[in-house]
Design an enzyme around this catalytic site. Structure first.
Site, PDB file in Angstrom:
ATOM      1  N   LYS A  10       0.852  -1.202   0.000  1.00  0.00           N
ATOM      2  CA  LYS A  10       0.000   0.000   0.000  1.00  0.00           C
ATOM      3  C   LYS A  10       0.877   1.238   0.000  1.00  0.00           C
ATOM      4  CE  LYS A  10       0.777   1.345   4.470  1.00  0.00           C
ATOM      5  NZ  LYS A  10       1.616   2.512   4.802  1.00  0.00           N
ATOM      6  N   ASP A  37      -2.591  -2.160   9.707  1.00  0.00           N
ATOM      7  CA  ASP A  37      -2.708  -2.132   8.245  1.00  0.00           C
ATOM      8  C   ASP A  37      -3.153  -3.475   7.663  1.00  0.00           C
ATOM      9  OD1 ASP A  37      -1.800   0.458   8.392  1.00  0.00           O
ATOM     10  OD2 ASP A  37       0.243  -0.002   7.717  1.00  0.00           O
TER      11      ASP A  37
HETATM   12  O1  C5P Z   1      -0.582  -1.547  14.420  1.00  0.00           O
HETATM   13  P1  C5P Z   1       0.874  -1.704  14.128  1.00  0.00           P
HETATM   14  O2  C5P Z   1       1.527  -2.737  15.000  1.00  0.00           O
HETATM   15  O3  C5P Z   1       1.180  -1.897  12.685  1.00  0.00           O
HETATM   16  O4  C5P Z   1       1.514  -0.297  14.527  1.00  0.00           O
HETATM   17  C1  C5P Z   1       2.912  -0.155  14.666  1.00  0.00           C
HETATM   18  C2  C5P Z   1       3.203   1.067  15.517  1.00  0.00           C
HETATM   19  O5  C5P Z   1       2.854   2.256  14.783  1.00  0.00           O
HETATM   20  C3  C5P Z   1       2.429   1.161  16.800  1.00  0.00           C
HETATM   21  O6  C5P Z   1       3.083   0.466  17.832  1.00  0.00           O
HETATM   22  C4  C5P Z   1       2.416   2.669  17.060  1.00  0.00           C
HETATM   23  O7  C5P Z   1       3.654   3.100  17.615  1.00  0.00           O
HETATM   24  C5  C5P Z   1       2.346   3.242  15.669  1.00  0.00           C
HETATM   25  N1  C5P Z   1       0.962   3.564  15.262  1.00  0.00           N
HETATM   26  C6  C5P Z   1       0.331   4.659  15.825  1.00  0.00           C
HETATM   27  N2  C5P Z   1      -0.937   4.973  15.458  1.00  0.00           N
HETATM   28  C7  C5P Z   1      -1.588   4.234  14.528  1.00  0.00           C
HETATM   29  C8  C5P Z   1      -0.966   3.115  13.923  1.00  0.00           C
HETATM   30  C9  C5P Z   1       0.314   2.810  14.321  1.00  0.00           C
HETATM   31  O8  C5P Z   1       0.917   5.367  16.661  1.00  0.00           O
HETATM   32  N3  C5P Z   1      -2.826   4.577  14.184  1.00  0.00           N
END
Ligand code: C5P
Length: 310
Positions: free
Chosen positions: A8, A144
């Site tokens: 993406k 994602d």
């Molecule tokens: O959800 P995922 O594990 O992919 O997110 C990785 C990191 O990105 C999270 O630990 C956070 O620090 C940051 N993040 C965030 N806000 C979001 C998505 C991700 O702060 N909406």
């Protein structure tokens, strides 16, 4: 069971205030592009075990153990299914990931692999879960993952996992400049918070860009190029200053829009046509401002089965 899953790019990434759970509320316009990983799931030699092998683009930078997002997704699916299959064996899978999506590149490659593992294992184990079920399980693995299951173009709200498809006309042509090494997503979000605090910025509630939605609806590439926006870009540039030269090189070579993809360090450039994308890609590669440049088009569908072996 082999599943193909797209990368993406974020056409708009509006980052709202930091929440109590450590995530940020977003308006995240996801767009799936034709840069694909493939995940193959086969019955494991030992029932109930999960293994993973990785081949291709920066494979040695992807963990080949239980921390791999594809393995975590497959395990979460097994847990959801109730651990034992029709033959009374616990669910398990040997996963093979063939990577083309840059690792830690801001193109959701890890989430894509998790999404592909969900689709592959659902089919391998004959579970027949709905996309909605898989998206719910995927949201627990990463913000994602649901979009990698949906594909196309969609607005994500919440932490990015609540999706609404966006109508888009025609195909858009892209060039992606891949960098050496990755950027850590939590670190980029942290830098974004730090820069905003230093500037004494009042963080606004994020909202979708109307010009961007209109450009997508009309299939208007110049308008889309002008509307691309990423609130994480200043943070990515602060952590990797050389990306400013990459973006400039793309603009100088005639890109309709130039932006850091997600948390970076991949840079995305919008082209006017497939031919223009090839020219832009060659120009970027020639200037030496990136490790390599690849062309792709979007939107494309989310994770789908490409091969079924009896
Ligand atoms: O959800 P995922 O594990 O992919 O997110 C990785 C990191 O990105 C999270 O630990 C956070 O620090 C940051 N993040 C965030 N806000 C979001 C998505 C991700 O702060 N909406």
């Amino acid at each position: 069971m082999t599943v193909r899953v797209p990368a993406k790019v974020n056409l708009q990434l509006a980052v709202g205030p930091l929440r109590d759970d450590g995530y940020h509320d977003l308006v995240n316009v996801f767009h799936a592009v034709s840069l694909f990983d493939e995940v193959t799931a086969t019955e494991p030699g030992t029932p109930g075990t999960f293994t993973v092998r990785i081949e291709g683009e920066s494979a040695d930078h992807v963990p080949a153990d239980g921390t791999n997002l594809a393995v975590r997704a497959a395990e979460a699916l097994a847990k959801h299914a109730g651990q034992t299959g029709p033959a009374g064996h616990p669910y398990g899978a040997d996963l093979l990931i063939r990577k083309a999506i840059p690792v830690a590149g801001g193109m959701a490659g890890g989430s894509a692999d998790a999404a592909a593992a969900l689709v592959a294992c659902d089919a391998l184990w004959g579970l027949g879960l709905s996309r909605a079920d898989l998206m719910e399980i995927g949201a627990g693995i990463g913000s994602d993952v649901p979009f990698a299951l949906l594909g196309g173009t969609a607005v994500g709200t919440g932490r990015g996992e609540r999706l609404t498809p966006v109508p888009a006309t025609g195909a858009f042509h892209w060039v992606f400049a891949l960098a050496d090494g990755g950027l850590s997503t939590p670190q980029v979000y942290g830098e974004c918070d730090r820069l905003r605090a230093d500037a004494g910025e009042e963080v606004a509630w994020p909202s979708a860009s109307e010009p961007l939605m209109a450009a997508l609806r009309d299939g208007d590439a110049p308008a889309l190029g002008a509307a691309l926006a990423n609130d994480l870009q200043p943070a990515a540039l602060a952590l990797r200053p050389s990306l400013a030269r990459t973006l400039d090189a793309g603009r100088d070579a005639g890109a309709l829009g130039a932006i850091v993809s997600g948390s970076g360090p991949t840079c995305a450039f919008l082209a006017a046509s497939a031919d223009h994308a090839r020219e832009l890609s060659a120009a970027l590669a020639a200037t030496g401002v990136c490790r390599t440049a690849v062309t792709a088009q979007g939107p494309v569908p989310g994770a789908e089965i490409v091969q079924y072996e009896e």
